[in-house]
Scaffold this motif. Structure first.
Motif, PDB file in Angstrom:
ATOM      1  N   PRO A   1     -29.368 -47.188  -3.968  1.00  0.00           N
ATOM      2  CA  PRO A   1     -30.379 -46.159  -3.679  1.00  0.00           C
ATOM      3  C   PRO A   1     -31.541 -46.753  -2.877  1.00  0.00           C
ATOM      4  O   PRO A   1     -32.041 -47.832  -3.195  1.00  0.00           O
ATOM      5  N   GLU A   2     -31.920 -46.038  -1.852  1.00  0.00           N
ATOM      6  CA  GLU A   2     -33.001 -46.478  -0.964  1.00  0.00           C
ATOM      7  C   GLU A   2     -32.707 -47.860  -0.378  1.00  0.00           C
ATOM      8  O   GLU A   2     -33.603 -48.678  -0.170  1.00  0.00           O
ATOM      9  N   GLY A   3     -31.434 -48.127  -0.111  1.00  0.00           N
ATOM     10  CA  GLY A   3     -31.048 -49.399   0.481  1.00  0.00           C
ATOM     11  C   GLY A   3     -31.303 -49.441   1.971  1.00  0.00           C
ATOM     12  O   GLY A   3     -31.767 -48.474   2.586  1.00  0.00           O
ATOM     13  N   ALA A   4     -30.978 -50.584   2.577  1.00  0.00           N
ATOM     14  CA  ALA A   4     -31.197 -50.776   4.004  1.00  0.00           C
ATOM     15  C   ALA A   4     -30.226 -49.921   4.807  1.00  0.00           C
ATOM     16  O   ALA A   4     -29.138 -49.556   4.334  1.00  0.00           O
ATOM     17  N   ALA A   5     -30.619 -49.609   6.033  1.00  0.00           N
ATOM     18  CA  ALA A   5     -29.810 -48.773   6.917  1.00  0.00           C
ATOM     19  C   ALA A   5     -29.568 -49.504   8.226  1.00  0.00           C
ATOM     20  O   ALA A   5     -30.331 -50.396   8.618  1.00  0.00           O
ATOM     21  N   VAL A   6     -28.494 -49.126   8.893  1.00  0.00           N
ATOM     22  CA  VAL A   6     -28.166 -49.692  10.201  1.00  0.00           C
ATOM     23  C   VAL A   6     -29.123 -49.101  11.229  1.00  0.00           C
ATOM     24  O   VAL A   6     -29.240 -47.876  11.356  1.00  0.00           O
ATOM     25  N   THR A   7     -29.801 -49.963  11.958  1.00  0.00           N
ATOM     26  CA  THR A   7     -30.817 -49.507  12.918  1.00  0.00           C
ATOM     27  C   THR A   7     -30.384 -49.637  14.364  1.00  0.00           C
ATOM     28  O   THR A   7     -31.057 -49.132  15.252  1.00  0.00           O
ATOM     29  N   GLY A   8     -29.290 -50.321  14.646  1.00  0.00           N
ATOM     30  CA  GLY A   8     -28.846 -50.493  16.023  1.00  0.00           C
ATOM     31  C   GLY A   8     -27.390 -50.910  16.078  1.00  0.00           C
ATOM     32  O   GLY A   8     -26.730 -51.116  15.043  1.00  0.00           O
ATOM     33  N   SER A   9     -26.884 -51.035  17.296  1.00  0.00           N
ATOM     34  CA  SER A   9     -25.486 -51.418  17.479  1.00  0.00           C
ATOM     35  C   SER A   9     -25.261 -52.901  17.254  1.00  0.00           C
ATOM     36  O   SER A   9     -24.139 -53.325  16.965  1.00  0.00           O
ATOM     37  N   SER A  10     -26.308 -53.712  17.396  1.00  0.00           N
ATOM     38  CA  SER A  10     -26.170 -55.163  17.215  1.00  0.00           C
ATOM     39  C   SER A  10     -26.333 -55.516  15.743  1.00  0.00           C
ATOM     40  O   SER A  10     -27.333 -56.109  15.330  1.00  0.00           O
ATOM     41  N   GLU A  11     -25.358 -55.131  14.959  1.00  0.00           N
ATOM     42  CA  GLU A  11     -25.414 -55.361  13.515  1.00  0.00           C
ATOM     43  C   GLU A  11     -24.073 -55.885  13.042  1.00  0.00           C
ATOM     44  O   GLU A  11     -23.016 -55.505  13.566  1.00  0.00           O
ATOM     45  N   ALA A  12     -24.108 -56.764  12.077  1.00  0.00           N
ATOM     46  CA  ALA A  12     -22.900 -57.312  11.471  1.00  0.00           C
ATOM     47  C   ALA A  12     -22.939 -57.062   9.974  1.00  0.00           C
ATOM     48  O   ALA A  12     -24.006 -56.866   9.387  1.00  0.00           O
ATOM     49  N   ILE A  13     -21.760 -57.063   9.363  1.00  0.00           N
ATOM     50  CA  ILE A  13     -21.616 -56.853   7.924  1.00  0.00           C
ATOM     51  C   ILE A  13     -20.999 -58.104   7.309  1.00  0.00           C
ATOM     52  O   ILE A  13     -20.013 -58.634   7.823  1.00  0.00           O
ATOM     53  N   LEU A  14     -21.600 -58.567   6.230  1.00  0.00           N
ATOM     54  CA  LEU A  14     -21.107 -59.728   5.513  1.00  0.00           C
ATOM     55  C   LEU A  14     -20.640 -59.286   4.132  1.00  0.00           C
ATOM     56  O   LEU A  14     -21.382 -58.614   3.409  1.00  0.00           O
ATOM     57  N   ARG A  15     -19.427 -59.652   3.774  1.00  0.00           N
ATOM     58  CA  ARG A  15     -18.911 -59.383   2.436  1.00  0.00           C
ATOM     59  C   ARG A  15     -19.102 -60.649   1.602  1.00  0.00           C
ATOM     60  O   ARG A  15     -18.499 -61.681   1.878  1.00  0.00           O
ATOM     61  N   ILE A  16     -19.938 -60.559   0.585  1.00  0.00           N
ATOM     62  CA  ILE A  16     -20.343 -61.723  -0.206  1.00  0.00           C
ATOM     63  C   ILE A  16     -19.984 -61.483  -1.663  1.00  0.00           C
ATOM     64  O   ILE A  16     -20.264 -60.415  -2.222  1.00  0.00           O
ATOM     65  N   SER A  17     -19.369 -62.484  -2.291  1.00  0.00           N
ATOM     66  CA  SER A  17     -19.024 -62.442  -3.710  1.00  0.00           C
ATOM     67  C   SER A  17     -19.904 -63.413  -4.476  1.00  0.00           C
ATOM     68  O   SER A  17     -20.279 -64.472  -3.957  1.00  0.00           O
ATOM     69  N   LEU A  18     -20.219 -63.062  -5.710  1.00  0.00           N
ATOM     70  CA  LEU A  18     -21.012 -63.907  -6.599  1.00  0.00           C
ATOM     71  C   LEU A  18     -20.154 -64.318  -7.783  1.00  0.00           C
ATOM     72  O   LEU A  18     -19.404 -63.504  -8.330  1.00  0.00           O
ATOM     73  N   TYR A  19     -20.276 -65.590  -8.165  1.00  0.00           N
ATOM     74  CA  TYR A  19     -19.427 -66.162  -9.207  1.00  0.00           C
ATOM     75  C   TYR A  19     -20.281 -66.784 -10.303  1.00  0.00           C
ATOM     76  O   TYR A  19     -21.387 -67.253 -10.060  1.00  0.00           O
ATOM     77  N   ASN A  20     -19.720 -66.796 -11.518  1.00  0.00           N
ATOM     78  CA  ASN A  20     -20.323 -67.418 -12.691  1.00  0.00           C
ATOM     79  C   ASN A  20     -19.430 -68.531 -13.200  1.00  0.00           C
ATOM     80  O   ASN A  20     -18.208 -68.497 -13.003  1.00  0.00           O
ATOM     81  N   ARG A  21     -20.021 -69.502 -13.886  1.00  0.00           N
ATOM     82  CA  ARG A  21     -19.216 -70.416 -14.688  1.00  0.00           C
ATOM     83  C   ARG A  21     -18.728 -69.660 -15.920  1.00  0.00           C
ATOM     84  O   ARG A  21     -19.440 -68.823 -16.465  1.00  0.00           O
ATOM     85  N   VAL A  22     -17.531 -69.984 -16.379  1.00  0.00           N
ATOM     86  CA  VAL A  22     -17.014 -69.369 -17.596  1.00  0.00           C
ATOM     87  C   VAL A  22     -17.397 -70.227 -18.793  1.00  0.00           C
ATOM     88  O   VAL A  22     -17.487 -71.461 -18.699  1.00  0.00           O
ATOM     89  N   LEU A  23     -17.619 -69.584 -19.944  1.00  0.00           N
ATOM     90  CA  LEU A  23     -18.095 -70.293 -21.119  1.00  0.00           C
ATOM     91  C   LEU A  23     -17.048 -71.237 -21.686  1.00  0.00           C
ATOM     92  O   LEU A  23     -17.370 -72.314 -22.188  1.00  0.00           O
ATOM     93  N   TRP A  24     -15.761 -70.852 -21.611  1.00  0.00           N
ATOM     94  CA  TRP A  24     -14.718 -71.674 -22.229  1.00  0.00           C
ATOM     95  C   TRP A  24     -14.321 -72.867 -21.365  1.00  0.00           C
ATOM     96  O   TRP A  24     -13.606 -73.753 -21.827  1.00  0.00           O
ATOM     97  N   GLY A  25     -14.777 -72.922 -20.121  1.00  0.00           N
ATOM     98  CA  GLY A  25     -14.451 -74.045 -19.240  1.00  0.00           C
ATOM     99  C   GLY A  25     -15.500 -74.192 -18.166  1.00  0.00           C
ATOM    100  O   GLY A  25     -15.446 -73.509 -17.144  1.00  0.00           O
ATOM    101  N   PRO A  26     -16.502 -75.054 -18.355  1.00  0.00           N
ATOM    102  CA  PRO A  26     -17.589 -75.153 -17.374  1.00  0.00           C
ATOM    103  C   PRO A  26     -17.142 -75.561 -15.972  1.00  0.00           C
ATOM    104  O   PRO A  26     -17.886 -75.385 -15.017  1.00  0.00           O
ATOM    105  N   SER A  27     -15.933 -76.126 -15.841  1.00  0.00           N
ATOM    106  CA  SER A  27     -15.461 -76.516 -14.520  1.00  0.00           C
ATOM    107  C   SER A  27     -14.749 -75.373 -13.798  1.00  0.00           C
ATOM    108  O   SER A  27     -14.225 -75.579 -12.708  1.00  0.00           O
ATOM    109  N   TYR A  28     -14.709 -74.179 -14.405  1.00  0.00           N
ATOM    110  CA  TYR A  28     -14.080 -73.024 -13.792  1.00  0.00           C
ATOM    111  C   TYR A  28     -15.134 -71.952 -13.519  1.00  0.00           C
ATOM    112  O   TYR A  28     -16.162 -71.874 -14.202  1.00  0.00           O
ATOM    113  N   VAL A  29     -14.858 -71.145 -12.523  1.00  0.00           N
ATOM    114  CA  VAL A  29     -15.770 -70.059 -12.165  1.00  0.00           C
ATOM    115  C   VAL A  29     -14.985 -68.761 -12.100  1.00  0.00           C
ATOM    116  O   VAL A  29     -13.762 -68.758 -11.919  1.00  0.00           O
TER     117      VAL A  29
END
Length: 375
Positions: free
Chosen positions: A159-187
């Motif tokens: 809601p009330e997020g950013a909008a595309v203002t021109g043709s010179s725009e790119a989209i980035l798909r970004i993922s966020l990861y967490n460490r898991v509690l049962w194995g700190p070396s895994y995400v």
């Protein structure tokens, strides 16, 4: 900045990273390429050749047949059942052992309808050698994980997020990861969003779901609230004090990184994604609230397409559903109640399901607090 265990796990999860991609240069080069292609004349013979290639490479007949089969509950249900039995048989043969008394569940041919048998004969006649799974396929088969599911069934604009203002725009798909509690070396992945290149690192951090963001004073290390994102050995922070704390931690750490990160001249809220050089499939560390650690992974960088939404960025593409805690008494079903101060239970608070709490009976102690858990 990551440890060797996390590094090995990350390499197995994300694969080799790409070369650094300068977002601003990518947008400029891609737009020039599109302009040059649109200005190039296309003779009729070229269009005829393209049409012939399109018809030759068309898979519309396969698509129609797949849709016909999958839309039929009889066929789709039988295929799903056969697939599960095939996977179970592969695991049994690979392990070379079966549990005593357990027999494989195979369908009774007399109860299978003729239409299903006809479909099975068609699938068995496929000449592709890769069509049938062999025992080595077990190494590439895994059950679905919680991160494979999505809490949403459609795109969720902000809601009330950013909008595309021109043709010179790119989209980035970004993922966020967490460490898991049962194995700190895994995400594990917790969410995925689509951002505009004109948005900032602060926008990425704002979409991070973490309990320590809601309670910044209650953090694992007792440090002052703040956030920093390490990108290509540069620290982008929201405050200078938090950057100094992170650098002080590296200076006093027993296993300090070989290349000490430097502090960027711009803050997170001033650093646009378009001003960065990023690698695909490489986790970048996010540190906040002391030593609470997450990872940011850029999955895709592309130009804005007219079919993309115009407003509402960042757009939620995926949100991993939370795992419900099991009942402390039966360890079989999800807990629905939190019971605090009850001396009959082994710990306080204890998580119980409704039937177990009913079987236990309500306590006569007025200090016992029973709170329903959010579903």
């Amino acid at each position: 900045m990551a440890s060797s265990g996390v590094t090995q796990s990350i390499e197995s999860l994300f694969g080799p990273p790409s070369e650094q991609i300068n977002i601003a240069s990518f947008i400029k080069d891609a737009q020039q390429l599109l302009l040059s292609e649109s200005a190039r004349p296309s003779p009729e013979q070229d269009s005829d050749v393209d049409m012939d290639i399109e018809q030759e490479c068309s898979v519309s007949d396969i698509k129609e047949e797949l849709e016909r089969i999958l839309d039929d509950p009889l066929f789709s249900g039988q295929l799903a059942k056969d697939h599960e039995q095939m996977i179970g048989a592969l695991y049994a043969n690979f392990a070379r052992s079966r549990k005593p008394g357990k027999k494989p569940m195979l369908p009774d041919p007399e109860n299978v309808k003729p239409e299903v048998l006809a479909l099975q004969r068609e699938l068995d006649a496929v000449p592709l050698k890769s069509w049938t799974l062999n025992t080595q396929s077990v190494m590439f088969i895994r059950p679905p994980r919680n991160a494979d599911y999505n809490s949403f069934d459609c795109l969720r604009p902000t809601p009330e997020g950013a909008a595309v203002t021109g043709s010179s725009e790119a989209i980035l798909r970004i993922s966020l990861y967490n460490r898991v509690l049962w194995g700190p070396s895994y995400v594990t992945r917790i969410c995925q969003h689509a951002y505009l290149a004109s948005q900032t690192l602060q926008d990425v951090y704002e979409m991070l779901p973490c309990i320590y963001k809601a309670n910044p004073g209650d953090n694992p290390a007792g440090m002052s609230p703040g956030c920093t994102i390490c990108i290509e050995n540069m620290l982008y922070s929201d405050t200078a004090a938090y950057s100094n704390q992170v650098l002080g931690h590296f200076a006093s750490a027993k296993r300090a990184p070989t290349a000490r990160p430097a502090v960027a001249h711009t803050a997170m809220g001033e650093t646009k994604l378009a001003s960065l050089s990023l690698r695909l499939h490489l986790p970048y560390q996010i540190l906040h609230a002391g030593n609470c650690e997450h990872f940011m992974v850029v999955e895709e960088i592309r130009l804005y397409h007219p079919s993309d939404p115009v407003t509402g960025y960042p757009i939620v593409l995926q949100l991993t559903p939370p795992l419900s805690s099991l009942c402390y008494a039966c360890h079989k079903v999800s807990a629905t109640l939190s019971v605090a101060g009850d001396v009959r239970l082994g710990e306080s608070p204890s998580l119980l399901c409704g039937p177990c709490w009913t079987a236990l009976g309500e306590s006569r102690d007025e200090e016992v607090i029973v709170t329903p858990l959010p579903l």
